[in-house]
Design a protein around this motif. Sequence first.
Motif, PDB file in Angstrom:
ATOM      1  N   SER A  76       0.810  -1.219   0.000  1.00 25.78           N
ATOM      2  CA  SER A  76       0.000   0.000   0.000  1.00 25.78           C
ATOM      3  C   SER A  76       0.846   1.273   0.000  1.00 25.78           C
ATOM      4  CB  SER A  76      -0.939  -0.010   1.207  1.00 25.78           C
ATOM      5  OG  SER A  76      -0.197  -0.100   2.392  1.00 25.78           O
ATOM      6  N   GLN A  77       2.144   1.147  -0.134  1.00 26.10           N
ATOM      7  CA  GLN A  77       3.031   2.302  -0.064  1.00 26.10           C
ATOM      8  C   GLN A  77       2.731   3.336  -1.152  1.00 26.10           C
ATOM      9  OE1 GLN A  77       7.180   1.357   0.279  1.00 26.10           O
ATOM     10  NE2 GLN A  77       7.841   3.353  -0.428  1.00 26.10           N
ATOM     11  N   ASP A  78       2.625   2.920  -2.383  1.00 26.57           N
ATOM     12  CA  ASP A  78       2.394   3.866  -3.481  1.00 26.57           C
ATOM     13  C   ASP A  78       1.037   4.549  -3.356  1.00 26.57           C
ATOM     14  OD1 ASP A  78       4.877   3.280  -4.549  1.00 26.57           O
ATOM     15  OD2 ASP A  78       4.095   1.727  -5.889  1.00 26.57           O
ATOM     16  N   LEU A  79       0.018   3.779  -3.017  1.00 25.46           N
ATOM     17  CA  LEU A  79      -1.318   4.367  -2.846  1.00 25.46           C
ATOM     18  C   LEU A  79      -1.320   5.382  -1.716  1.00 25.46           C
ATOM     19  CD1 LEU A  79      -4.322   4.480  -3.533  1.00 25.46           C
ATOM     20  CD2 LEU A  79      -4.671   2.605  -1.911  1.00 25.46           C
ATOM     21  N   ALA A  80      -0.677   5.052  -0.609  1.00 29.21           N
ATOM     22  CA  ALA A  80      -0.623   5.964   0.533  1.00 29.21           C
ATOM     23  C   ALA A  80       0.070   7.270   0.148  1.00 29.21           C
ATOM     24  CB  ALA A  80       0.089   5.302   1.701  1.00 29.21           C
ATOM     25  N   LYS A  81       1.171   7.175  -0.581  1.00 28.77           N
ATOM     26  CA  LYS A  81       1.883   8.387  -1.011  1.00 28.77           C
ATOM     27  C   LYS A  81       1.011   9.264  -1.899  1.00 28.77           C
ATOM     28  CE  LYS A  81       6.711   6.997  -0.716  1.00 28.77           C
ATOM     29  NZ  LYS A  81       7.950   6.749  -1.462  1.00 28.77           N
ATOM     30  N   LEU A  83      -2.271   9.446  -1.710  1.00 29.32           N
ATOM     31  CA  LEU A  83      -3.393   9.981  -0.932  1.00 29.32           C
ATOM     32  C   LEU A  83      -2.986  11.075   0.054  1.00 29.32           C
ATOM     33  CD1 LEU A  83      -5.464   6.766  -0.148  1.00 29.32           C
ATOM     34  CD2 LEU A  83      -6.000   8.583  -1.772  1.00 29.32           C
ATOM     35  N   LEU A  84      -1.721  11.129   0.438  1.00 29.59           N
ATOM     36  CA  LEU A  84      -1.286  12.100   1.439  1.00 29.59           C
ATOM     37  C   LEU A  84      -1.573  13.554   1.054  1.00 29.59           C
ATOM     38  CD1 LEU A  84       2.053  10.535   2.752  1.00 29.59           C
ATOM     39  CD2 LEU A  84      -0.253  10.398   3.715  1.00 29.59           C
ATOM     40  N   PRO A  85      -1.330  13.986  -0.168  1.00 35.22           N
ATOM     41  CA  PRO A  85      -1.685  15.375  -0.519  1.00 35.22           C
ATOM     42  C   PRO A  85      -3.197  15.644  -0.396  1.00 35.22           C
ATOM     43  CG  PRO A  85      -0.159  14.492  -2.138  1.00 35.22           C
ATOM     44  CD  PRO A  85      -0.571  13.353  -1.261  1.00 35.22           C
ATOM     45  N   ALA A  86      -4.025  14.657  -0.709  1.00 41.25           N
ATOM     46  CA  ALA A  86      -5.471  14.841  -0.577  1.00 41.25           C
ATOM     47  C   ALA A  86      -5.848  15.000   0.898  1.00 41.25           C
ATOM     48  CB  ALA A  86      -6.216  13.661  -1.194  1.00 41.25           C
ATOM     49  N   ILE A  87      -5.228  14.226   1.764  1.00 40.30           N
ATOM     50  CA  ILE A  87      -5.487  14.350   3.202  1.00 40.30           C
ATOM     51  C   ILE A  87      -5.023  15.710   3.702  1.00 40.30           C
ATOM     52  CG2 ILE A  87      -4.840  13.444   5.467  1.00 40.30           C
ATOM     53  CD1 ILE A  87      -4.785  10.648   4.153  1.00 40.30           C
ATOM     54  N   ASP A  88      -3.870  16.182   3.214  1.00 41.06           N
ATOM     55  CA  ASP A  88      -3.394  17.517   3.591  1.00 41.06           C
ATOM     56  C   ASP A  88      -4.411  18.585   3.189  1.00 41.06           C
ATOM     57  OD1 ASP A  88      -1.046  16.450   4.591  1.00 41.06           O
ATOM     58  OD2 ASP A  88       0.100  16.815   2.738  1.00 41.06           O
ATOM     59  N   ASN A  89      -4.944  18.476   1.996  1.00 40.71           N
ATOM     60  CA  ASN A  89      -5.938  19.448   1.535  1.00 40.71           C
ATOM     61  C   ASN A  89      -7.208  19.389   2.383  1.00 40.71           C
ATOM     62  OD1 ASN A  89      -4.310  20.455  -0.501  1.00 40.71           O
ATOM     63  ND2 ASN A  89      -5.053  18.976  -2.005  1.00 40.71           N
ATOM     64  N   LEU A 118      -8.091   8.251   6.691  1.00 38.34           N
ATOM     65  CA  LEU A 118      -7.078   7.919   7.694  1.00 38.34           C
ATOM     66  C   LEU A 118      -7.312   6.527   8.272  1.00 38.34           C
ATOM     67  CD1 LEU A 118      -6.598  11.317   9.572  1.00 38.34           C
ATOM     68  CD2 LEU A 118      -5.003  10.186   8.014  1.00 38.34           C
ATOM     69  N   ASN A 119      -8.556   6.149   8.496  1.00 36.66           N
ATOM     70  CA  ASN A 119      -8.857   4.801   8.994  1.00 36.66           C
ATOM     71  C   ASN A 119      -8.447   3.736   7.988  1.00 36.66           C
ATOM     72  OD1 ASN A 119      -9.864   5.682  11.448  1.00 36.66           O
ATOM     73  ND2 ASN A 119     -11.969   5.808  10.708  1.00 36.66           N
ATOM     74  N   ALA A 120      -8.695   3.992   6.709  1.00 39.59           N
ATOM     75  CA  ALA A 120      -8.301   3.030   5.670  1.00 39.59           C
ATOM     76  C   ALA A 120      -6.775   2.899   5.618  1.00 39.59           C
ATOM     77  CB  ALA A 120      -8.846   3.466   4.313  1.00 39.59           C
ATOM     78  N   LEU A 121      -6.084   4.018   5.749  1.00 35.81           N
ATOM     79  CA  LEU A 121      -4.616   3.966   5.749  1.00 35.81           C
ATOM     80  C   LEU A 121      -4.096   3.253   6.999  1.00 35.81           C
ATOM     81  CD1 LEU A 121      -3.665   7.494   4.353  1.00 35.81           C
ATOM     82  CD2 LEU A 121      -3.481   5.288   3.205  1.00 35.81           C
ATOM     83  N   ASN A 122      -4.732   3.525   8.156  1.00 37.34           N
ATOM     84  CA  ASN A 122      -4.323   2.837   9.394  1.00 37.34           C
ATOM     85  C   ASN A 122      -4.501   1.331   9.269  1.00 37.34           C
ATOM     86  OD1 ASN A 122      -3.436   5.047  10.832  1.00 37.34           O
ATOM     87  ND2 ASN A 122      -5.425   5.449  11.759  1.00 37.34           N
ATOM     88  N   VAL A 126      -0.419   2.308   7.804  1.00 33.84           N
ATOM     89  CA  VAL A 126       0.113   3.667   7.722  1.00 33.84           C
ATOM     90  C   VAL A 126      -0.229   4.388   9.023  1.00 33.84           C
ATOM     91  CG1 VAL A 126       0.015   5.863   6.490  1.00 33.84           C
ATOM     92  CG2 VAL A 126      -0.127   3.724   5.223  1.00 33.84           C
ATOM     93  N   GLU A 127       0.776   5.029   9.624  1.00 34.18           N
ATOM     94  CA  GLU A 127       0.605   5.744  10.887  1.00 34.18           C
ATOM     95  C   GLU A 127       1.098   7.176  10.742  1.00 34.18           C
ATOM     96  OE1 GLU A 127       3.004   3.704  13.710  1.00 34.18           O
ATOM     97  OE2 GLU A 127       1.954   1.806  13.465  1.00 34.18           O
ATOM     98  N   VAL A 128       0.505   8.071  11.541  1.00 37.14           N
ATOM     99  CA  VAL A 128       0.980   9.446  11.614  1.00 37.14           C
ATOM    100  C   VAL A 128       2.208   9.457  12.514  1.00 37.14           C
ATOM    101  CG1 VAL A 128       0.414  11.785  12.379  1.00 37.14           C
ATOM    102  CG2 VAL A 128      -1.337  10.376  11.292  1.00 37.14           C
ATOM    103  N   ILE A 129       3.221  10.204  12.112  1.00 34.43           N
ATOM    104  CA  ILE A 129       4.433  10.335  12.921  1.00 34.43           C
ATOM    105  C   ILE A 129       4.201  11.465  13.916  1.00 34.43           C
ATOM    106  CG2 ILE A 129       6.895  10.899  12.914  1.00 34.43           C
ATOM    107  CD1 ILE A 129       7.006   9.817  10.033  1.00 34.43           C
TER     108      ILE A 129
END
Length: 182
Positions: A76-81, A83-89, A118-122, A126-129
Amino acid sequence: MKEEMLQEEQATTETTQEATEETGAEVEEVIEVSKEEELEVKVNELEDQLLRVQAEMINMRNRNQKERELAARYRSQDLAKELLPAIDNLERALETEVTDENGENLKKGVEMVRDSLLNALNASGVEVISALGETFDPNLHQAVQTMPVSEGQAPDEVIHELQKGYKLHDRVLRPTMVIVAQ
């Protein structure tokens, strides 16, 4: 006299034939021994080759197993990368001030979308640092700015988080952008 010479010649011929036969038997025996030694050497070489090929096959199998495990762990690494800008927005949208009921409802909808992402990524690992109040770690944080240490702060303490960072299991997808006390 002739007879004696003939008998001597026959005896010599018979002795020579016997000696030749014995020598031939010895030569055959030596040839058989050297062939056996050659065959033993060849068998040993082939056994060695077989063992090496078997070891190589085991190594390849283990290497492929590790690669499959890593691919499954980080699939899921590529998908997570992405999605991160969308979560930031979505988080920036949630920071805006709203004054009316429609804006508040819209903000709740955006918050629900962000939370579900965020739940799907978790669920994928995927975790928040965490950064705020932590000691600066260059492996997890990216220092964008430094500020002088004020009261109650320790040197190298993260005092402000500009952008959240994320990691997938033990890999950093994106470091947290921070301001550090110096």
